[in-house]
Design a protein around this motif. Structure first.
Motif, short mmCIF file in Angstrom:
data_model
loop_
_atom_site.label_atom_id
_atom_site.label_comp_id
_atom_site.label_asym_id
_atom_site.label_seq_id
_atom_site.Cartn_x
_atom_site.Cartn_y
_atom_site.Cartn_z
N VAL A 163 32.46 26.79 -10.58
CA VAL A 163 31.10 26.42 -10.98
C VAL A 163 31.00 24.95 -11.39
N LYS A 164 32.07 24.18 -11.13
CA LYS A 164 32.05 22.78 -11.55
C LYS A 164 30.88 22.00 -10.96
N GLY A 165 30.46 22.39 -9.76
CA GLY A 165 29.33 21.71 -9.14
C GLY A 165 28.05 21.84 -9.93
N TRP A 166 27.99 22.83 -10.81
CA TRP A 166 26.79 23.05 -11.62
C TRP A 166 26.88 22.34 -12.96
N LEU A 167 28.05 21.85 -13.30
CA LEU A 167 28.26 21.35 -14.65
C LEU A 167 28.00 19.85 -14.73
N GLY A 168 27.65 19.41 -15.92
CA GLY A 168 27.48 17.98 -16.17
C GLY A 168 26.06 17.52 -16.08
N SER A 169 25.40 17.78 -14.96
CA SER A 169 23.99 17.42 -14.81
C SER A 169 23.36 18.40 -13.83
N PHE A 172 20.01 19.05 -8.86
CA PHE A 172 19.10 18.14 -8.17
C PHE A 172 19.53 16.68 -8.34
N LEU A 173 20.03 16.33 -9.52
CA LEU A 173 20.47 14.95 -9.74
C LEU A 173 21.67 14.62 -8.85
N LYS A 174 22.53 15.59 -8.61
CA LYS A 174 23.66 15.36 -7.70
C LYS A 174 23.14 15.12 -6.29
N SER A 175 22.13 15.91 -5.86
CA SER A 175 21.55 15.72 -4.53
C SER A 175 20.92 14.33 -4.43
N ILE A 178 23.64 11.58 -4.16
CA ILE A 178 24.23 11.48 -2.83
C ILE A 178 23.25 10.82 -1.87
N PHE A 179 21.97 11.16 -1.99
CA PHE A 179 20.94 10.57 -1.13
C PHE A 179 20.91 9.05 -1.26
N TYR A 180 21.01 8.56 -2.50
CA TYR A 180 20.96 7.12 -2.75
C TYR A 180 22.35 6.47 -2.79
N ASN A 181 23.39 7.30 -2.62
CA ASN A 181 24.77 6.81 -2.74
C ASN A 181 24.95 6.07 -4.07
N ASP A 182 24.42 6.66 -5.12
CA ASP A 182 24.48 6.06 -6.46
C ASP A 182 24.76 7.17 -7.47
N TYR A 183 26.04 7.37 -7.79
CA TYR A 183 26.41 8.48 -8.67
C TYR A 183 26.03 8.24 -10.12
N ILE A 185 23.12 7.94 -11.08
CA ILE A 185 21.90 8.73 -11.30
C ILE A 185 22.25 10.05 -11.99
N ALA A 186 23.28 10.72 -11.49
CA ALA A 186 23.70 11.98 -12.10
C ALA A 186 24.54 11.74 -13.35
#
Length: 252
Positions: A163-169, A172-175, A178-183, A185-186
């Motif tokens: 579930v690490k993909g859900w943790l931290g932020s 949607f912020l991860k998406s 990635i869209f802006y290639n600016d981590y 943001i998350a």
């Protein structure tokens, strides 16, 4: 929520004594776990032996407990804002929308699709943008219109690695990162957040089960949830940890 509570729930649904359920699960645990039941094959699990042992058929349930992971600055925001659908979190005044506004983002929801504006200009999210699922999250043609509150069925089966993909932020912020290639943001949001488990009760007619049609009736939902719970109990009775991890279904 734990093994004992799950046994009591199954016994209540089956209208029988808890010992009958324990005997059934322990007698069949190896076979159940060996089948590796998941979202694709859980309906293949047969309850005939259980029904014969109990002498009753399952009763339709009316509610269940769902377990949610939410990154927040503090516990108070959970009570103040509640658990938010994505469209609400982005378009109403929330901690998330305030944060994104500082980065120049604003969002508009037309009832079906979310549109992004940055510094007053509409953002074109069409096309291939690597591994981001941003279009799926925003809705519109060919997407799931997924604005639900999502949670897991079992709180005991959280495995941090899965579930690490859900943790931290928020996802949607991860998406968006990635869209802006600016981590940043998350990460900028995650730096001020802790992750909270939130367990809440929800009516059965308000839930969808991952990979199942949203229109299935409450009797079929009960059957699927009962099978998932028996599957979880079978895993809990294994003395040696099985090779395949237990599937923990997502509830929308």
């Amino acid at each position: 929520m734990g093994k004992n509570e799950m046994y009591h729930s199954v016994a209540e649904i089956m209208g029988t004594d808890i010992e009958h359920i324990k005997e059934y699960v322990k007698e069949n645990a190896d076979d159940i776990v060996g089948c590796g039941y998941n979202e694709y094959c859980i309906e293949n699990m047969s309850l005939i032996k259980l029904i014969e042992k109990c002498g009753t058929h399952p009763q339709v349930i009316d509610r269940l407990i769902v377990h949610h992971i939410t990154p927040r600055e503090c516990e108070e925001t959970i009570w103040d804002e509640g658990l938010l659908t994505l469209s609400h979190a982005l378009t109403k005044k929330t901690a998330l929308s305030d944060y994104l506004k500082e980065l120049g983002f604003e969002f508009v929801f037309d009832g079906k699709q979310i549109f992004i504006y940055r510094h007053g200009n509409k953002v074109d999210t069409a096309g291939n943008h690597g591994m981001t699922n941003i279009n799926m999250r925003l809705g519109g043609a060919g997407t799931l219109n997924d604005y639900n509150v999502n949670g897991y069925l079992f709180v005991d089966a959280f495995e941090i690695e899965t579930v690490k993909g859900w943790l931290g932020s928020p996802e949607f912020l991860k998406s968006l990162s990635i869209f802006y290639n600016d981590y940043n943001i998350a990460d900028g949001y995650a730096d001020n957040c802790s992750n909270y488990y939130v367990s809440f009760e929800v009516p059965l007619n308000k839930i969808d089960i991952e990979w199942f049609d949203a229109s299935i009736d409450e009797e079929r939902k009960t059957d699927i949830l009962l099978k998932y719970t028996i599957n979880a109990l079978a895993y809990s009775e294994m003395r040696i940890r099985p090779f395949l991890p237990m599937y923990n279904p997502i509830i929308f």
